[in-house]
Design a protein around this motif. Structure first.
Motif, short mmCIF file in Angstrom:
data_model
loop_
_atom_site.label_atom_id
_atom_site.label_comp_id
_atom_site.label_asym_id
_atom_site.label_seq_id
_atom_site.Cartn_x
_atom_site.Cartn_y
_atom_site.Cartn_z
N LEU A 18 -2.84 -37.27 -14.01
CA LEU A 18 -2.14 -36.02 -13.76
C LEU A 18 -2.03 -35.72 -12.27
O LEU A 18 -0.98 -35.27 -11.81
CB LEU A 18 -2.84 -34.87 -14.50
CG LEU A 18 -2.18 -33.51 -14.43
CD1 LEU A 18 -0.75 -33.54 -14.96
CD2 LEU A 18 -3.02 -32.49 -15.20
N ASP A 19 -3.05 -35.99 -11.49
CA ASP A 19 -2.99 -35.70 -10.05
C ASP A 19 -1.89 -36.50 -9.36
O ASP A 19 -1.19 -36.00 -8.49
CB ASP A 19 -4.34 -35.90 -9.36
CG ASP A 19 -4.82 -37.34 -9.36
OD1 ASP A 19 -4.50 -38.08 -10.32
OD2 ASP A 19 -5.54 -37.72 -8.42
N THR A 20 -1.71 -37.75 -9.77
CA THR A 20 -0.65 -38.59 -9.19
C THR A 20 0.72 -38.05 -9.53
O THR A 20 1.60 -37.96 -8.66
CB THR A 20 -0.79 -40.04 -9.70
OG1 THR A 20 -2.08 -40.53 -9.34
CG2 THR A 20 0.29 -40.93 -9.12
N LEU A 21 0.92 -37.65 -10.78
CA LEU A 21 2.21 -37.11 -11.19
C LEU A 21 2.52 -35.81 -10.46
O LEU A 21 3.63 -35.62 -9.96
CB LEU A 21 2.23 -36.88 -12.70
CG LEU A 21 3.53 -36.31 -13.25
CD1 LEU A 21 4.68 -37.28 -13.03
CD2 LEU A 21 3.39 -35.97 -14.71
N VAL A 22 1.55 -34.92 -10.35
CA VAL A 22 1.77 -33.64 -9.66
C VAL A 22 2.11 -33.89 -8.20
O VAL A 22 3.01 -33.26 -7.65
CB VAL A 22 0.54 -32.71 -9.79
CG1 VAL A 22 0.68 -31.48 -8.90
CG2 VAL A 22 0.36 -32.27 -11.25
N ALA A 23 1.42 -34.83 -7.55
CA ALA A 23 1.70 -35.14 -6.14
C ALA A 23 3.12 -35.66 -5.96
O ALA A 23 3.78 -35.36 -4.96
CB ALA A 23 0.69 -36.15 -5.62
N GLU A 24 3.62 -36.45 -6.92
CA GLU A 24 4.98 -36.97 -6.84
C GLU A 24 6.02 -35.89 -7.12
O GLU A 24 7.13 -35.94 -6.60
CB GLU A 24 5.17 -38.11 -7.83
CG GLU A 24 4.41 -39.36 -7.48
CD GLU A 24 4.54 -40.44 -8.54
OE1 GLU A 24 5.33 -40.27 -9.50
OE2 GLU A 24 3.85 -41.46 -8.41
N PHE A 25 5.65 -34.93 -7.96
CA PHE A 25 6.60 -33.93 -8.43
C PHE A 25 6.71 -32.72 -7.50
O PHE A 25 7.76 -32.07 -7.45
CB PHE A 25 6.19 -33.47 -9.83
CG PHE A 25 7.15 -32.51 -10.48
CD1 PHE A 25 8.39 -32.94 -10.93
CD2 PHE A 25 6.82 -31.18 -10.63
CE1 PHE A 25 9.28 -32.06 -11.53
CE2 PHE A 25 7.70 -30.29 -11.21
CZ PHE A 25 8.93 -30.73 -11.67
N GLY A 31 -0.75 -23.41 -5.14
CA GLY A 31 0.02 -22.59 -6.06
C GLY A 31 0.62 -23.37 -7.22
O GLY A 31 1.63 -22.97 -7.77
N VAL A 32 -0.03 -24.47 -7.59
CA VAL A 32 0.49 -25.32 -8.66
C VAL A 32 -0.48 -25.28 -9.85
O VAL A 32 -1.69 -25.35 -9.67
CB VAL A 32 0.68 -26.78 -8.18
CG1 VAL A 32 1.13 -27.68 -9.31
CG2 VAL A 32 1.67 -26.83 -7.03
N LEU A 60 3.94 -26.14 -13.02
CA LEU A 60 4.50 -24.85 -12.60
C LEU A 60 4.06 -24.57 -11.16
O LEU A 60 2.91 -24.80 -10.80
CB LEU A 60 4.00 -23.74 -13.51
CG LEU A 60 4.26 -23.96 -15.00
CD1 LEU A 60 3.51 -22.94 -15.81
CD2 LEU A 60 5.73 -23.92 -15.28
N THR A 61 4.98 -24.06 -10.36
CA THR A 61 4.69 -23.68 -8.98
C THR A 61 4.93 -22.19 -8.82
O THR A 61 5.99 -21.68 -9.18
CB THR A 61 5.62 -24.46 -8.01
OG1 THR A 61 5.46 -25.85 -8.26
CG2 THR A 61 5.26 -24.16 -6.57
N ALA A 62 3.92 -21.51 -8.29
CA ALA A 62 4.04 -20.07 -8.03
C ALA A 62 4.98 -19.84 -6.84
O ALA A 62 4.96 -20.59 -5.88
CB ALA A 62 2.69 -19.47 -7.74
N VAL A 63 5.82 -18.82 -6.95
CA VAL A 63 6.71 -18.46 -5.85
C VAL A 63 6.61 -16.96 -5.62
O VAL A 63 6.33 -16.19 -6.52
CB VAL A 63 8.19 -18.84 -6.14
CG1 VAL A 63 8.35 -20.33 -6.24
CG2 VAL A 63 8.68 -18.18 -7.40
#
Length: 66
Positions: A18-25, A31-32, A60-63
């Protein structure tokens, strides 16, 4: 392997965590939040969370805004 990332099919290498996917995305780690198969995964567990065939991942990313 095929997964669903925010509702879109994605092909990932076997063993992707999951950490690899989040870093790529995402451009930033702040805020993620991430969930796998409707279960929120704490950030401290992302590196230990392997993704599998057919998993449904939501990132999801907080904005700020008003």
């Amino acid at each position: 392997m095929a997964v669903s990332l925010n509702g879109e099919r994605r092909e990932l290498a076997t063993g992707t965590t999951l950490d690899t996917l989040v870093a790529e995305f995402t451009a930033t780690g702040a805020g993620v939040a991430a969930a796998v198969n409707e279960a929120v995964v704490p950030r401290s567990r992302w590196a230990q969370t392997p993704l599998g065939e057919g998993d449904r991942i939501e990132v999801l990313t907080a904005v700020q805004g008003g």
